[in-house]
Design an enzyme around this catalytic site. Structure first.
Site, mmCIF file in Angstrom:
data_model
loop_
_atom_site.group_PDB
_atom_site.id
_atom_site.type_symbol
_atom_site.label_atom_id
_atom_site.label_comp_id
_atom_site.label_asym_id
_atom_site.label_seq_id
_atom_site.Cartn_x
_atom_site.Cartn_y
_atom_site.Cartn_z
ATOM 1 N N THR A 141 -4.150 6.050 -21.697
ATOM 2 C CA THR A 141 -3.899 4.655 -21.374
ATOM 3 C C THR A 141 -2.470 4.293 -21.626
ATOM 4 O O THR A 141 -1.847 5.065 -22.627
ATOM 5 C CB THR A 141 -4.827 3.642 -21.667
ATOM 6 N N ASP B 234 -7.040 13.261 -24.772
ATOM 7 C CA ASP B 234 -6.877 11.961 -24.513
ATOM 8 C C ASP B 234 -6.413 11.102 -25.539
ATOM 9 O O ASP B 234 -6.981 11.104 -26.385
ATOM 10 C CB ASP B 234 -8.563 11.468 -24.143
ATOM 11 N N GLU C 94 -0.472 4.852 -0.610
ATOM 12 C CA GLU C 94 -1.325 5.883 -0.613
ATOM 13 C C GLU C 94 -0.403 7.141 -0.468
ATOM 14 O O GLU C 94 0.264 7.264 0.294
ATOM 15 C CB GLU C 94 -2.544 5.987 0.163
ATOM 16 N N TYR D 259 0.950 -1.319 -0.001
ATOM 17 C CA TYR D 259 -0.033 -0.128 -0.117
ATOM 18 C C TYR D 259 0.717 1.057 -0.115
ATOM 19 O O TYR D 259 1.891 1.367 0.809
ATOM 20 C CB TYR D 259 -1.098 -0.082 1.117
ATOM 21 N N LYS E 80 -2.108 0.666 -25.050
ATOM 22 C CA LYS E 80 -2.541 0.718 -26.584
ATOM 23 C C LYS E 80 -1.133 0.787 -27.448
ATOM 24 O O LYS E 80 -0.425 -0.338 -27.234
ATOM 25 C CB LYS E 80 -3.713 1.672 -27.030
ATOM 26 N N ARG F 239 -1.989 -2.528 -18.459
ATOM 27 C CA ARG F 239 -3.194 -1.864 -18.545
ATOM 28 C C ARG F 239 -3.156 -0.499 -17.429
ATOM 29 O O ARG F 239 -2.655 -1.085 -16.383
ATOM 30 C CB ARG F 239 -4.404 -2.852 -18.104
HETATM 31 N N1 DSN Z 1 -12.109 0.506 -25.032
HETATM 32 C C1 DSN Z 1 -11.285 1.281 -25.651
HETATM 33 C C2 DSN Z 1 -11.031 1.001 -27.201
HETATM 34 O O1 DSN Z 1 -11.328 -0.008 -27.552
HETATM 35 O O2 DSN Z 1 -10.833 2.078 -27.643
HETATM 36 C C3 DSN Z 1 -11.250 2.653 -25.344
HETATM 37 O O3 DSN Z 1 -11.225 2.921 -23.898
#
Ligand code: DSN
Length: 419
Positions: free
Chosen positions: A230, A204, A60, A58, A233, A239
């Site tokens: 994120t 984003d 925080e 932990y 990708k 993730r």
């Molecule tokens: N779920 C994602 C996507 O497939 O684009 C976006 O967060």
């Protein structure tokens, strides 16, 4: 390439059902053509960091100021993740704790707007994300969201129209960056629009972060107020998500993440983020990002040659939208299902101005990041397009689809990744 099963010995003995499902999933990933543009394959080093002991801790708070003892080494991990992300994107300030993309966006809204205030984002059905103001999402329920759309003719952003809309609605935040937009985003223009109406300038970049990091797509981080992404990708990490912002917003945004929205960060994920950022800082990552775009273009061209309508006429990034309803008379759902039976994975997706519902829309969304990670190049994209076109043509013939699946498996075995 590491022997994947070898690292799961204890799991195999302890819980064979979960072990079997994980191995089956690994084999599915290896035997199929993965075209979901928001997915990728992480390195063995990222997997090892994810499955490591910081998951027990932990922490925080932030490095040097924690609410729990024993964080000496977690501080090292989090500081490395921050420093590498700063270097990668040229960011003033980075928060590496957001658990995923939605909480990252939520944290920026929470920091920069009062409930009920207005922000602008692209409609979900035209390429935006649920968190960009959709009425069923927290973003649409807690804030007044003015949604912009695409130009009907070009199926691309119309910056003049967005500017006009911004002048009327005077939003607190204007959000750019999308989940199903195949074209270059003119981030400089967005900055100008924000400045002209006094809006907080946010992007984003979850989908294109890997491209932005190495200049294959314009990187908005140095001159935007806040940018979320994120990490899993095109960036090819675990993730999770990060928020990058100008120093003047750092304190507000950090407070919005913790204690505003989250408790303890997932320190094993932070370690894996740091590893992935380190990998993205290697010169070879730029080659990877360039190849992603070359492959998406090759796929788009080959599919167009086979008579499939590509939304907006092509792609500038890692993804494309195919109007299967107009081209083949089948719905996105039917296409996704037929392709899955052939071992090809994509997702059904609305296309701009879709007259069908998001549950069973007119299009499919496909992307090149995973197959590029496996080492495929433009010539292989031609073969992938062959498989796709054939599966769509034979969408109601189970025997043919099963036979294509065999060919897909053989083709994929030439590009091994996890043994
Ligand atoms: N779920 C994602 C996507 O497939 O684009 C976006 O967060």
């Amino acid at each position: 390439m590491a022997d994947y099963e070898m690292h799961l010995d204890s799991l195999k003995q302890r819980d064979s059902k979960i072990f079997d499902a994980i191995i089956a999933e690994k084999n599915r990933q290896m035997d199929g053509i993965e075209l979901i543009p928001s997915e990728n394959l992480v390195s063995q080093a990222v997997l090892e960091a994810l499955g490591s002991v910081p998951t027990n801790k932990y922490s925080e708070g932030y490095p040097g100021k924690r609410y729990y003892g024993g964080n000496e080494f977690i501080d090292v991990i989090e500081t490395l993740a921050i420093d590498r992300a700063k270097k990668l994107f040229g960011a003033d300030h980075v928060n590496v704790q957001p658990l995923s993309g939605s909480p990252a966006n939520m944290a920026v809204y929470f920091a920069m707007m009062e409930l009920g205030e207005t922000f602008m984002g692209l409609k979900l059905t035209e390429g935006g994300h649920l968190t960009h103001g959709h009425p069923v999402n927290f973003s649409g329920r807690n804030y007044k969201c003015v949604q912009y759309g695409l130009d009907r003719e070009t199926e691309m952003l119309d910056y003049d129209a967005i500017e006009k809309q911004a002048r009327v609605s005077k939003p607190k935040i204007i959000l750019s960056g999308y989940t199903a937009y195949p074209r270059t985003i003119d981030f400089k223009r967005f900055r100008e629009i924000c400045d002209s109406v006094g809006a907080f300038c946010m992007a984003d970049i979850a989908h294109i972060a890997g491209l932005c990091a190495v200049g294959v797509h314009e990187n908005p981080v140095p001159y935007f107020d806040a940018v979320t992404t994120t990490t899993h990708k095109t960036l090819r990490g675990p993730r999770g998500a990060i928020i990058m912002c100008k120093q003047e917003f750092a304190e507000k945004i950090d407070k919005a993440v913790f204690p505003g929205l989250q408790g303890g960060p997932h320190d094993n994920t932070t370690a894996a983020k740091a590893v992935a950022f380190g990998e993205a800082l290697e010169p070879s990552f730029k080659d990877y990002a360039e190849q992603i775009v070359k492959n998406a273009r090759a796929l788009s061209d080959s599919l167009a040659e086979k008579g499939l309508r590509i939304v907006s006429g092509g792609t500038d990034n890692h993804l494309l939208l195919v109007d299967v309803f107009k081209s083949k008379g089948i719905t996105g759902m039917e296409a996704e299902s037929a392709l899955e039976k052939a071992g090809i994975y994509c997702n059904k997706n609305t296309i701009p101005f879709d007259e069908r519902s998001p549950w069973n829309p007119s299009g499919i969304r496909i992307g090149s990041p995973v197959m590029t990670t496996r080492g495929m190049k433009e010539s292989e994209m031609k073969q992938v397009a062959e498989f796709i076109a054939k599966a769509l043509d034979k969408h109601d013939n189970e025997t043919e689809l099963a036979s294509i699946k065999k060919g897909v498996k053989e083709f994929c075995s030439g590009f091994p990744f996890y043994k």
